[in-house]
Design an enzyme around this catalytic site. Structure first.
Site, PDB file in Angstrom:
ATOM      1  N   SER A  62       3.808   5.096   5.427  1.00 28.49           N
ATOM      2  CA  SER A  62       5.125   5.644   5.739  1.00 28.49           C
ATOM      3  C   SER A  62       5.489   6.906   4.978  1.00 28.49           C
ATOM      4  O   SER A  62       6.669   7.205   4.779  1.00 28.49           O
ATOM      5  CB  SER A  62       6.188   4.563   5.547  1.00 28.49           C
ATOM      6  OG  SER A  62       6.025   3.620   6.570  1.00 28.49           O
TER       7      SER A  62
ATOM      8  N   THR B 183       0.949   8.985  -0.054  1.00 29.99           N
ATOM      9  CA  THR B 183       0.520  10.347   0.295  1.00 29.99           C
ATOM     10  C   THR B 183       1.539  11.427  -0.098  1.00 29.99           C
ATOM     11  O   THR B 183       1.160  12.480  -0.634  1.00 29.99           O
ATOM     12  CB  THR B 183       0.220  10.413   1.804  1.00 29.99           C
ATOM     13  OG1 THR B 183      -0.882   9.534   2.060  1.00 29.99           O
ATOM     14  CG2 THR B 183      -0.127  11.816   2.256  1.00 29.99           C
TER      15      THR B 183
ATOM     16  N   GLY C  52      -2.561   8.022   4.748  1.00 29.85           N
ATOM     17  CA  GLY C  52      -3.030   9.389   4.551  1.00 29.85           C
ATOM     18  C   GLY C  52      -2.122  10.423   5.193  1.00 29.85           C
ATOM     19  O   GLY C  52      -1.048  10.098   5.720  1.00 29.85           O
TER      20      GLY C  52
ATOM     21  N   SER D 220      -3.448  -0.242  -5.516  1.00 27.94           N
ATOM     22  CA  SER D 220      -4.455  -0.587  -4.498  1.00 27.94           C
ATOM     23  C   SER D 220      -5.734  -1.036  -5.204  1.00 27.94           C
ATOM     24  O   SER D 220      -5.860  -0.914  -6.427  1.00 27.94           O
ATOM     25  CB  SER D 220      -4.755   0.643  -3.643  1.00 27.94           C
ATOM     26  OG  SER D 220      -5.390   1.621  -4.458  1.00 27.94           O
TER      27      SER D 220
ATOM     28  N   ASP E 131      -1.362  -3.863  -3.622  1.00 32.25           N
ATOM     29  CA  ASP E 131      -1.360  -3.219  -2.306  1.00 32.25           C
ATOM     30  C   ASP E 131      -2.669  -3.559  -1.587  1.00 32.25           C
ATOM     31  O   ASP E 131      -3.755  -3.311  -2.116  1.00 32.25           O
ATOM     32  CB  ASP E 131      -1.247  -1.699  -2.533  1.00 32.25           C
ATOM     33  CG  ASP E 131      -1.052  -0.921  -1.256  1.00 32.25           C
ATOM     34  OD1 ASP E 131      -0.533  -1.492  -0.275  1.00 32.25           O
ATOM     35  OD2 ASP E 131      -1.404   0.275  -1.243  1.00 32.25           O
TER      36      ASP E 131
END
Ligand code: G3H
Ligand code: 13P
Ligand code: ZN
Length: 320
Positions: free
Chosen positions: A199, A243, A164, A50, A83
């Site tokens: 997801s 996450t 998250g 990210s 990402d």
């Protein structure tokens, strides 16, 4: 096998009816954890970074970590992905790390909670405040039009998932996790590779481990694996997971700190943390049908790679 483009990998996944988890990395332990899982299961994998990861770890460090994964595990097809490229600058600087063979994932709709109407800043849409149901659920006709016009290689869909740990206040049903949208889009455009962001499944056992060792995570629910498997049957090919891995790492570190408070060698808590992440990655690679696919993928060289192979003498131009 080395690097593979998103397009090549998702085409293979579509042909053989499986999904590929896209795991986020920020550090070496996460890279090692993913690769240990992929290599143990002969699974191709997507490793993504990210903007936050790039800020945290530095582009050069990330690039070399990804190259190291390729070097250590040459038999595993690895797709490296930016990402959430929110701007041209983010995307172009990501491409600098590996010119040639670049696929594009588009995103249509706004990721956010159908329970609260709250959207997310990660997407770069900059929306503050409540979003309408229509904004939070991708319209199938508009999505198909978008793909036809832009020719993106894959499309992320909004249908109630969010980033998250705090995705749902109860086990999600169709009212708050609109998997029907995936099915409708798949019917309209069967060849489209769909992407599910947000997801993570936020497993109860990981919440329990974190809380048993001093954490304070309020009860929460993620995206059930069986819903992702339903998505894979209807064109979902890339499944973004960060996450769950963060939680696995946190639980394992908390356990060492609680049980051995005198410990101060990072290897003593990062090793179990890496192993805990590998366990989650292995689970998802098995559940999504990715396991066993790596050795079935035939490498397709990009033009740039072909040029390099001729230039290095690996291929003989006279034989061409
Ligand atoms: O897009 C969400 C991923 O979990 C990455 O999160 O922006 O905190 O690195 P991050
Ligand atoms: P999670 O927060 O559910 O793991 O989602 C990660 C993600 O979508 C990265 O793009
Ligand atoms: Zn995401």
């Amino acid at each position: 096998m080395a690097r593979i483009t998103l397009r090549q990998l998702l085409d293979h996944a579509a042909e053989h009816d499986y999904g590929v988890p896209a795991f986020n990395i920020n550090n070496m332990e996460q890279a090692l954890a993913i690769m240990a899982a992929a290599s143990a299961l002969d699974a191709p994998v997507i490793i993504q970074a990210s903007r936050g990861a790039r800020q945290y770890a530095n582009d050069v460090m990330l690039k070399h970590m990804m190259d190291a994964c390729v070097e250590i595990y040459p038999q595993i097809p690895i797709c490296v992905h930016q990402d959430h490229g929110n701007s041209a600058a983010t995307c172009f600087t990501a491409m600098l790390a590996h010119l040639g063979g670049i696929s594009v994932e588009g995103e249509f709709g706004v990721l956010g909670s159908l329970e609260t109407g709250m959207g997310e800043k990660e997407d770069g849409h900059g929306f503050e405040g409540k979003l309408s149901h229509d904004q939070l659920v991708t319209n199938p006709d508009d999505a198909v039009k978008f793909v036809k016009e832009t020719k993106v290689d894959a499309l992320a869909i909004a249908m109630g998932t969010s980033h998250g740990a705090y995705k749902f206040s109860r086990k999600p049903d169709g009212a708050i996790l609109a998997m029907n949208v995936i099915e409708e889009i798949h019917q309209k455009m069967p060849g489209l590779h769909m992407v599910m962001h947000g997801s993570s499944s936020v497993p109860q056992e990981l919440q329990d481990i974190i809380n048993a060792y001093g954490g304070k995570m309020p009860q929460t629910w993620g995206v059930p694996v069986e819903e992702i498997q339903r998505g894979i049957k209807h064109g979902v090919r890339k499944i973004n997971i960060d996450t769950d891995n963060r939680m696995a790492i946190t639980g394992a570190i908390r356990k060492v700190f609680a049980e051995s408070p005198s410990e101060f060698d990072p290897r003593k808590y990062l090793k179990p943390a890496t192993e805990a992440m590998t366990r989650i990655c292995r689970q998802r690679l098995e559940e999504f049908g990715t396991a066993g696919q790596a050795s079935k993928i035939k490498k397709v060289f990009t033009l740039g790679e072909m040029a390099k192979r001729y230039a290095s003498g690996e291929l003989d131009p006279k034989a061409a």
